[in-house]
Design a protein around this motif. Structure first.
Motif, PDB file in Angstrom:
ATOM      1  N   MET A   1       0.847  -1.196   0.000  1.00 47.07           N
ATOM      2  CA  MET A   1       0.000   0.000   0.000  1.00 47.07           C
ATOM      3  C   MET A   1       0.886   1.252   0.000  1.00 47.07           C
ATOM      4  SD  MET A   1      -2.863   1.210   2.780  1.00 47.07           S
ATOM      5  CE  MET A   1      -3.844  -0.270   2.542  1.00 47.07           C
ATOM      6  N   PRO A   2       0.918   2.010  -1.097  1.00 47.83           N
ATOM      7  CA  PRO A   2       1.753   3.214  -1.139  1.00 47.83           C
ATOM      8  C   PRO A   2       1.337   4.210  -0.056  1.00 47.83           C
ATOM      9  CG  PRO A   2       1.009   2.621  -3.340  1.00 47.83           C
ATOM     10  CD  PRO A   2       0.239   1.770  -2.386  1.00 47.83           C
ATOM     11  N   HIS A   3       2.326   4.863   0.534  1.00 46.51           N
ATOM     12  CA  HIS A   3       2.080   5.837   1.595  1.00 46.51           C
ATOM     13  C   HIS A   3       2.308   7.232   1.021  1.00 46.51           C
ATOM     14  CE1 HIS A   3       2.640   6.819   6.165  1.00 46.51           C
ATOM     15  NE2 HIS A   3       1.683   7.531   5.589  1.00 46.51           N
ATOM     16  N   ILE A   4       1.251   8.039   1.003  1.00 41.04           N
ATOM     17  CA  ILE A   4       1.286   9.373   0.416  1.00 41.04           C
ATOM     18  C   ILE A   4       1.333  10.420   1.529  1.00 41.04           C
ATOM     19  CG2 ILE A   4       0.163  10.990  -1.159  1.00 41.04           C
ATOM     20  CD1 ILE A   4       0.973   8.301  -2.442  1.00 41.04           C
ATOM     21  N   LEU A   5       2.221  11.406   1.390  1.00 47.15           N
ATOM     22  CA  LEU A   5       2.292  12.532   2.316  1.00 47.15           C
ATOM     23  C   LEU A   5       1.720  13.762   1.632  1.00 47.15           C
ATOM     24  CD1 LEU A   5       3.278  13.965   4.927  1.00 47.15           C
ATOM     25  CD2 LEU A   5       5.488  14.298   3.770  1.00 47.15           C
ATOM     26  N   ILE A   6       0.665  14.355   2.212  1.00 46.92           N
ATOM     27  CA  ILE A   6       0.086  15.593   1.699  1.00 46.92           C
ATOM     28  C   ILE A   6       0.546  16.735   2.599  1.00 46.92           C
ATOM     29  CG2 ILE A   6      -2.027  16.885   1.231  1.00 46.92           C
ATOM     30  CD1 ILE A   6      -3.462  14.251   0.744  1.00 46.92           C
ATOM     31  N   ILE A   7       1.142  17.777   2.004  1.00 45.86           N
ATOM     32  CA  ILE A   7       1.540  18.977   2.738  1.00 45.86           C
ATOM     33  C   ILE A   7       0.724  20.133   2.185  1.00 45.86           C
ATOM     34  CG2 ILE A   7       3.465  20.447   3.446  1.00 45.86           C
ATOM     35  CD1 ILE A   7       5.366  18.170   2.701  1.00 45.86           C
ATOM     36  N   ASP A   8      -0.306  20.534   2.935  1.00 46.08           N
ATOM     37  CA  ASP A   8      -1.255  21.544   2.452  1.00 46.08           C
ATOM     38  C   ASP A   8      -1.971  22.143   3.649  1.00 46.08           C
ATOM     39  OD1 ASP A   8      -3.204  23.064   1.170  1.00 46.08           O
ATOM     40  OD2 ASP A   8      -3.668  21.534  -0.313  1.00 46.08           O
ATOM     41  N   ASP A   9      -2.079  23.479   3.694  1.00 40.38           N
ATOM     42  CA  ASP A   9      -2.726  24.118   4.842  1.00 40.38           C
ATOM     43  C   ASP A   9      -4.241  24.243   4.683  1.00 40.38           C
ATOM     44  OD1 ASP A   9      -2.491  26.019   2.800  1.00 40.38           O
ATOM     45  OD2 ASP A   9      -2.491  27.685   4.222  1.00 40.38           O
ATOM     46  N   ASP A  10      -4.780  23.847   3.533  1.00 36.28           N
ATOM     47  CA  ASP A  10      -6.229  23.859   3.318  1.00 36.28           C
ATOM     48  C   ASP A  10      -6.799  22.565   3.894  1.00 36.28           C
ATOM     49  OD1 ASP A  10      -8.853  23.743   2.370  1.00 36.28           O
ATOM     50  OD2 ASP A  10      -8.335  24.732   0.470  1.00 36.28           O
ATOM     51  N   GLU A  11      -7.244  22.634   5.148  1.00 40.31           N
ATOM     52  CA  GLU A  11      -7.653  21.419   5.851  1.00 40.31           C
ATOM     53  C   GLU A  11      -8.868  20.754   5.218  1.00 40.31           C
ATOM     54  OE1 GLU A  11      -7.859  21.708  10.076  1.00 40.31           O
ATOM     55  OE2 GLU A  11      -6.181  23.124  10.205  1.00 40.31           O
ATOM     56  N   VAL A  12      -9.786  21.558   4.686  1.00 46.00           N
ATOM     57  CA  VAL A  12     -10.994  20.994   4.077  1.00 46.00           C
ATOM     58  C   VAL A  12     -10.643  20.221   2.810  1.00 46.00           C
ATOM     59  CG1 VAL A  12     -13.212  21.510   3.006  1.00 46.00           C
ATOM     60  CG2 VAL A  12     -12.492  22.775   5.039  1.00 46.00           C
ATOM     61  N   LEU A  13      -9.883  20.864   1.919  1.00 47.05           N
ATOM     62  CA  LEU A  13      -9.521  20.212   0.661  1.00 47.05           C
ATOM     63  C   LEU A  13      -8.606  19.020   0.913  1.00 47.05           C
ATOM     64  CD1 LEU A  13      -9.794  20.303  -2.403  1.00 47.05           C
ATOM     65  CD2 LEU A  13      -7.773  21.784  -2.476  1.00 47.05           C
ATOM     66  N   ALA A  14      -7.633  19.193   1.808  1.00 49.87           N
ATOM     67  CA  ALA A  14      -6.714  18.090   2.121  1.00 49.87           C
ATOM     68  C   ALA A  14      -7.478  16.909   2.704  1.00 49.87           C
ATOM     69  CB  ALA A  14      -5.644  18.566   3.100  1.00 49.87           C
ATOM     70  N   GLY A  15      -8.476  17.196   3.542  1.00 47.83           N
ATOM     71  CA  GLY A  15      -9.285  16.123   4.106  1.00 47.83           C
ATOM     72  C   GLY A  15     -10.068  15.381   3.042  1.00 47.83           C
ATOM     73  N   LEU A  16     -10.587  16.125   2.070  1.00 47.99           N
ATOM     74  CA  LEU A  16     -11.315  15.509   0.958  1.00 47.99           C
ATOM     75  C   LEU A  16     -10.405  14.569   0.178  1.00 47.99           C
ATOM     76  CD1 LEU A  16     -13.714  15.304  -1.069  1.00 47.99           C
ATOM     77  CD2 LEU A  16     -12.767  17.323  -2.204  1.00 47.99           C
ATOM     78  N   PHE A  17      -9.208  15.050  -0.158  1.00 47.80           N
ATOM     79  CA  PHE A  17      -8.273  14.218  -0.905  1.00 47.80           C
ATOM     80  C   PHE A  17      -7.818  13.016  -0.080  1.00 47.80           C
ATOM     81  CE2 PHE A  17      -7.037  18.163  -3.486  1.00 47.80           C
ATOM     82  CZ  PHE A  17      -7.905  17.817  -4.507  1.00 47.80           C
ATOM     83  N   GLU A  18      -7.619  13.226   1.208  1.00 45.09           N
ATOM     84  CA  GLU A  18      -7.193  12.127   2.076  1.00 45.09           C
ATOM     85  C   GLU A  18      -8.239  11.018   2.094  1.00 45.09           C
ATOM     86  OE1 GLU A  18      -5.985  11.345   6.766  1.00 45.09           O
ATOM     87  OE2 GLU A  18      -5.751  13.349   5.883  1.00 45.09           O
ATOM     88  N   ASP A  19      -9.511  11.396   2.236  1.00 46.57           N
ATOM     89  CA  ASP A  19     -10.590  10.402   2.241  1.00 46.57           C
ATOM     90  C   ASP A  19     -10.643   9.642   0.917  1.00 46.57           C
ATOM     91  OD1 ASP A  19     -11.276  11.177   4.786  1.00 46.57           O
ATOM     92  OD2 ASP A  19     -12.939  12.464   4.153  1.00 46.57           O
ATOM     93  N   TYR A  20     -10.489  10.371  -0.180  1.00 45.03           N
ATOM     94  CA  TYR A  20     -10.566   9.748  -1.496  1.00 45.03           C
ATOM     95  C   TYR A  20      -9.397   8.793  -1.716  1.00 45.03           C
ATOM     96  CZ  TYR A  20     -11.759   9.391  -6.455  1.00 45.03           C
ATOM     97  OH  TYR A  20     -12.125   8.920  -7.692  1.00 45.03           O
ATOM     98  N   LEU A  21      -8.202   9.216  -1.299  1.00 47.72           N
ATOM     99  CA  LEU A  21      -7.022   8.369  -1.452  1.00 47.72           C
ATOM    100  C   LEU A  21      -7.144   7.091  -0.631  1.00 47.72           C
ATOM    101  CD1 LEU A  21      -4.255  11.118  -1.392  1.00 47.72           C
ATOM    102  CD2 LEU A  21      -4.608   9.480  -3.243  1.00 47.72           C
ATOM    103  N   ARG A  22      -7.701   7.215   0.564  1.00 48.58           N
ATOM    104  CA  ARG A  22      -7.886   6.025   1.400  1.00 48.58           C
ATOM    105  C   ARG A  22      -8.869   5.059   0.750  1.00 48.58           C
ATOM    106  NH1 ARG A  22      -5.322   6.508   6.143  1.00 48.58           N
ATOM    107  NH2 ARG A  22      -4.873   8.596   6.951  1.00 48.58           N
TER     108      ARG A  22
END
Length: 225
Positions: A1-22
């Motif tokens: 399972m690849p491990h992705i690191l997101i560095i972004d201060d937009d918590e809403v957008l980053a959370g959306l992408f995090e959920d989708y990636l999971r």
């Protein structure tokens, strides 16, 4: 399972992408500032970094420079849509690719998959490629130039590999984009040119002063055989 690191201060957008990636079976860690993100990126615990250009404590370009000073981990930059300056700065400083923000989760996933495909070995028994003093081991993602190892980003390695496979032949930009970047060449996309400029600097010039990679105007690039 690849491990992705997101560095972004937009918590809403980053959370959306995090959920989708999971949902797509990726392991994800999100950090909301540059200094902590840089520290995390250098731990060797991640397979790819998604990095925003705009961060609260330091610029994304500064974070990228810090990463590249010690690591060749693939980096995908978030850039403002239509902002060519940030885009080119990111590529010149070692980003593997960029995606304009805002973007859809589907587009982000497509870019991540393309980068990971080309940064991971496809064959355990693939033979060495050679063109003069250049030796490439695709499976190991290793390139030797005049008996010294080349320090290349994942995208630079992939581009040089494609040129080496077609040494002495002109390779058009669309072929380079599809085979090295994993996507068709977009209109007005200068990514290939920026990456090629970086590779040229690392290879230096021949005795006659000409580069080892030639630009064939209106056609593409050629690695001198």
């Amino acid at each position: 399972m690849p491990h992705i690191l997101i560095i972004d201060d937009d918590e809403v957008l980053a959370g959306l992408f995090e959920d989708y990636l999971r949902e797509e079976k990726y392991d994800v860690t999100t950090i909301f500032n540059g200094s902590a993100g840089l520290e995390a990126a250098l731990t060797n615990n991640y397979d790819l970094v998604v990095l925003d250009v705009m961060l609260p404590d330091m610029t994304g370009i500064a974070v990228l420079t810090g990463i590249r000073s010690k690591s060749q981990i693939p980096v995908l930059m978030f850039t403002a849509r239509g902002d060519d300056v940030d885009r080119i700065l990111g590529l010149e400083n070692g980003a593997d690719d960029y995606v304009p923000k805002p973007c859809t989760p589907r587009e982000l996933i497509a870019r991540i998959r393309a980068i990971l495909r080309r940064s991971q070995a496809e064959s355990r028994h693939e033979k060495k490629l050679q063109c003069g003093p250049l030796q490439i081991w695709p499976q190991q993602r290793k390139a030797i130039w005049h008996e010294a190892q080349l320090s290349l980003t994942s995208t630079e390695f992939s581009l040089l590999e494609v040129l080496t496979r077609h040494a002495g032949q002109v390779v058009d930009k669309n072929t380079l984009s599809e085979q090295a970047l994993g996507r068709p060449l977009a209109k007005f996309d200068r990514s290939i040119d920026v990456h090629m400029s970086s590779i040229r600097q690392k290879l230096g010039v021949q005795q006659d002063g000409h580069g080892y990679i030639q630009t064939i105007r209106g056609k593409g690039y050629l690695l001198v055989k």
